[in-house]
Design a protein around this motif. Structure first.
Motif, short mmCIF file in Angstrom:
data_model
loop_
_atom_site.label_atom_id
_atom_site.label_comp_id
_atom_site.label_asym_id
_atom_site.label_seq_id
_atom_site.Cartn_x
_atom_site.Cartn_y
_atom_site.Cartn_z
N PRO A 1 4.09 9.09 16.01
CA PRO A 1 2.98 9.86 15.44
C PRO A 1 3.24 11.36 15.57
O PRO A 1 3.93 11.82 16.48
CB PRO A 1 1.78 9.42 16.29
CG PRO A 1 2.15 8.05 16.77
CD PRO A 1 3.63 8.08 17.00
N ALA A 2 2.66 12.13 14.66
CA ALA A 2 2.90 13.57 14.60
C ALA A 2 2.60 14.26 15.92
O ALA A 2 3.33 15.18 16.32
CB ALA A 2 2.07 14.18 13.47
N PRO B 1 6.49 9.96 10.33
CA PRO B 1 5.73 8.95 11.07
C PRO B 1 5.78 7.59 10.39
O PRO B 1 5.74 7.49 9.15
CB PRO B 1 4.31 9.52 11.08
CG PRO B 1 4.49 11.00 10.94
CD PRO B 1 5.68 11.15 10.04
N LEU B 2 5.90 6.54 11.19
CA LEU B 2 5.96 5.18 10.66
C LEU B 2 4.55 4.76 10.24
O LEU B 2 3.69 4.50 11.07
CB LEU B 2 6.52 4.22 11.71
CG LEU B 2 6.69 2.77 11.27
CD1 LEU B 2 7.61 2.68 10.06
CD2 LEU B 2 7.23 1.92 12.42
N ARG B 3 4.34 4.70 8.95
CA ARG B 3 3.07 4.31 8.35
C ARG B 3 3.38 3.72 6.99
O ARG B 3 4.54 3.52 6.65
CB ARG B 3 2.13 5.51 8.25
CG ARG B 3 2.70 6.69 7.49
CD ARG B 3 1.86 7.95 7.63
NE ARG B 3 2.42 9.06 6.86
CZ ARG B 3 1.80 9.70 5.88
NH1 ARG B 3 0.58 9.31 5.51
NH2 ARG B 3 2.37 10.70 5.25
N GLN C 1 0.82 -1.21 0.00
CA GLN C 1 0.00 0.00 0.00
C GLN C 1 0.85 1.26 0.00
O GLN C 1 0.47 2.28 -0.58
CB GLN C 1 -0.94 0.00 1.21
CG GLN C 1 -1.94 -1.13 1.24
CD GLN C 1 -3.05 -0.98 0.21
OE1 GLN C 1 -3.16 0.03 -0.47
NE2 GLN C 1 -3.90 -1.99 0.09
N GLY C 2 2.00 1.21 0.68
CA GLY C 2 2.83 2.39 0.77
C GLY C 2 3.42 2.83 -0.55
O GLY C 2 3.39 4.01 -0.89
N LEU C 3 3.96 1.88 -1.31
CA LEU C 3 4.53 2.21 -2.61
C LEU C 3 3.51 2.13 -3.73
O LEU C 3 3.80 2.53 -4.86
CB LEU C 3 5.70 1.27 -2.91
CG LEU C 3 6.91 1.38 -1.98
CD1 LEU C 3 8.04 0.48 -2.47
CD2 LEU C 3 7.39 2.81 -1.83
N GLN D 1 11.04 -1.37 5.57
CA GLN D 1 10.72 -0.26 4.68
C GLN D 1 11.98 0.45 4.23
O GLN D 1 12.08 0.88 3.07
CB GLN D 1 9.74 0.71 5.34
CG GLN D 1 8.32 0.19 5.45
CD GLN D 1 7.29 1.29 5.34
OE1 GLN D 1 7.42 2.21 4.55
NE2 GLN D 1 6.24 1.19 6.14
N ALA D 2 12.95 0.60 5.12
CA ALA D 2 14.21 1.23 4.74
C ALA D 2 15.00 0.34 3.79
O ALA D 2 15.51 0.81 2.75
CB ALA D 2 15.03 1.54 5.99
#
Length: 459
Positions: free
Chosen positions: A277-278, A293-295, A14-16, A328-329
């Motif tokens: 979170p922000a 933020p980690l999402r 979903q992220g990419l 993710q990294a």
């Protein structure tokens, strides 16, 4: 083998905004198509089915993620299938137009479909003479085609014309044939919004505006008009995929760092990334830390805003998934991960580390601050606060001096705005506030209807 929909398992990042595919070949083995280096979901799907990945195919030299094909070749002795024109330097079966691979009952046929990249292949899956579907990668995607500007502006139009020919070729396949693209909604490879991840040839003839273009010139104009900005890390990964990512011997780890080590890392030119979170970042954070933020979208903004050549340390919050952060990294080639702050911000405060805060306000608390919108250009033109200044988040570090003084920094919900605020704070701008919410919230609170178009946009 009686191939059905159940034999095809889409695996959506979903992220990419991408889909990989796992194909059950019916004999205990599987084909993976466009798998990313983060193989956790694919491996879980294969394990549930009792499958071993025997083949790993890549449609093109990906710019947005590191391929998992080399790792699958190492771990499962999978045969890697890829374009001969890609000149990859690791072991693989090099395919060209019309080449076929026996998958153990099913067949994979290579179709040359350049455009998104020079060496792009689509893969037609067959059961004997019966066409089962086509993996189109970044060629034909749902209601569009992937961008053609990743090899530089001097190649963009040439590749757009190649993309025109590739799409016309794919459109000659049977109308009923399933289309299994890689890039989808959320991808910076120019996929349009929408929930659909797969389609059919016939559906695309009806709904894809590029296939409706009356001429090649009209196609090129339509395709190029839809190109927005893309993360700077895209310029690096195609070559990394050509030579092959480093094979990992196990899951990457994120060591614990004390406050003194964090301070030294900053002094030595490293970066601190705060993934909380922000709202937690706003309440108190390490000066000069970058808020991401980690999402799902974490990798995109990490790769857009920071280099992959400097060590990174992370500040995390309670319950956050360190494996998710690391993968993710790693999937975008960021491996210089020094570690994360042991004990979080409480430990930093206990060590007498300096702490700064960022003003976070709701739409009814903004006062008369000038509005700075950091969303993408297409989002801004679709509807924004009247008189808003606009600088895309990815451009902000180089344009910090142009941000309005005392700005209310805003995006769609608040996460990107907090990232933007942390960039401005690193540039010495501490007179700002961040909107918790988005333009619609602001419009309701201030009785100012949103406007569309490019009024007041930074170009």
């Amino acid at each position: 083998m009686g191939f059905t929909d159940e034999h095809l398992i889409p695996l959506v990042d979903q992220g990419l905004g991408n889909s990989a595919y796992l194909v059950d070949l019916g004999n205990g083995s599987a084909l993976a198509v466009d798998a990313s280096r983060d193989l956790r979901t694919l491996r879980a799907a294969a394990e549930r089915r009792g499958l071993t990945v025997a083949f790993a195919a890549d449609t093109h030299l990906h710019a947005d993620f590191l391929s998992g094909a080399v790792q699958l070749g190492h771990d499962a002795a999978a045969t890697v299938l890829a374009s001969a024109a890609g000149h990859r330097t690791f072991p693989h079966v090099a395919l060209a137009e019309g080449d076929e691979v026996d998958l153990g009952g099913l067949t994979l046929r290579a179709l040359a479909t350049p455009g998104h990249t020079d060496e792009h292949l689509s893969f037609l899956l067959l059961d004997g003479a019966v066409e089962l579907g086509v993996f189109t990668g970044g060629s034909l995607i749902v209601d569009s085609a992937a961008r053609t500007d990743l090899l530089g502006p001097e190649r963009t139009e040439e590749l757009a014309r190649a993309q025109y020919r590739s799409l016309r070729r794919l459109a000659t396949l049977p109308d009923h044939l399933p289309v299994w693209p890689t890039h989808g909604a959320g991808s910076f490879c120019a996929a349009p919004p929408g929930a659909a991840r797969t389609t059919t040839i016939g559906a695309q003839k009806q709904s894809n505006p590029l296939l409706a273009a009356p001429t090649e010139d009209a196609f090129v104009a339509e395709l190029l008009a839809g190109l927005g900005t893309y993360p700077v890390y895209f310029t690096r990964l195609a070559e990394r995929n050509r030579t092959g990512p480093r094979v990992l011997s196990g899951p990457p780890l994120l060591p614990l760092l004390d406050a003194a080590r964090i301070k030294q890392l900053l002094a030595d030119g490293g970066h601190v990334v705060d993934v909380r979170p922000a709202v937690e970042f706003a309440a108190g954070h390490i000066p000069k830390a970058l808020s991401i933020p980690l999402r799902d979208q974490f990798a995109t903004w990490l790769g857009w805003l920071l280099p992959d050549t400097a060590p990174l340390a992370f500040v995390t919050g309670a319950g956050q998934d360190l494996n998710e952060l690391v993968w993710q990294a790693y999937k975008i080639g960021y491996e210089r991960l020094a570690g994360h702050l042991d004990g979080g911000m409480r430990a930093w405060r206990d060590a007498q580390g300096p702490v700064t805060a960022t003003t976070l306000v709701t739409a009814d608390q903004t006062g008369s601050r000038p509005y700075l919108d950091v969303r993408q250009y297409a989002e801004f033109t679709a509807g924004h606060v009247p008189g808003a200044a606009h600088i895309e988040l990815g451009d902000l570090a180089g344009l910090a001096a142009e941000a309005p003084h005392g700005a209310l920094v805003a995006c769609g919900r608040g996460e990107r705005a907090m990232t933007a605020a942390s960039i401005l704070e690193r540039a010495g701008r501490t007179d700002l506030a961040v909107l918790s919410g988005g333009p619609a919230d602001y419009a309701r609170a201030h009785g100012r209807p949103l406007v569309d178009g490019t009024e007041a946009a930074h170009s």
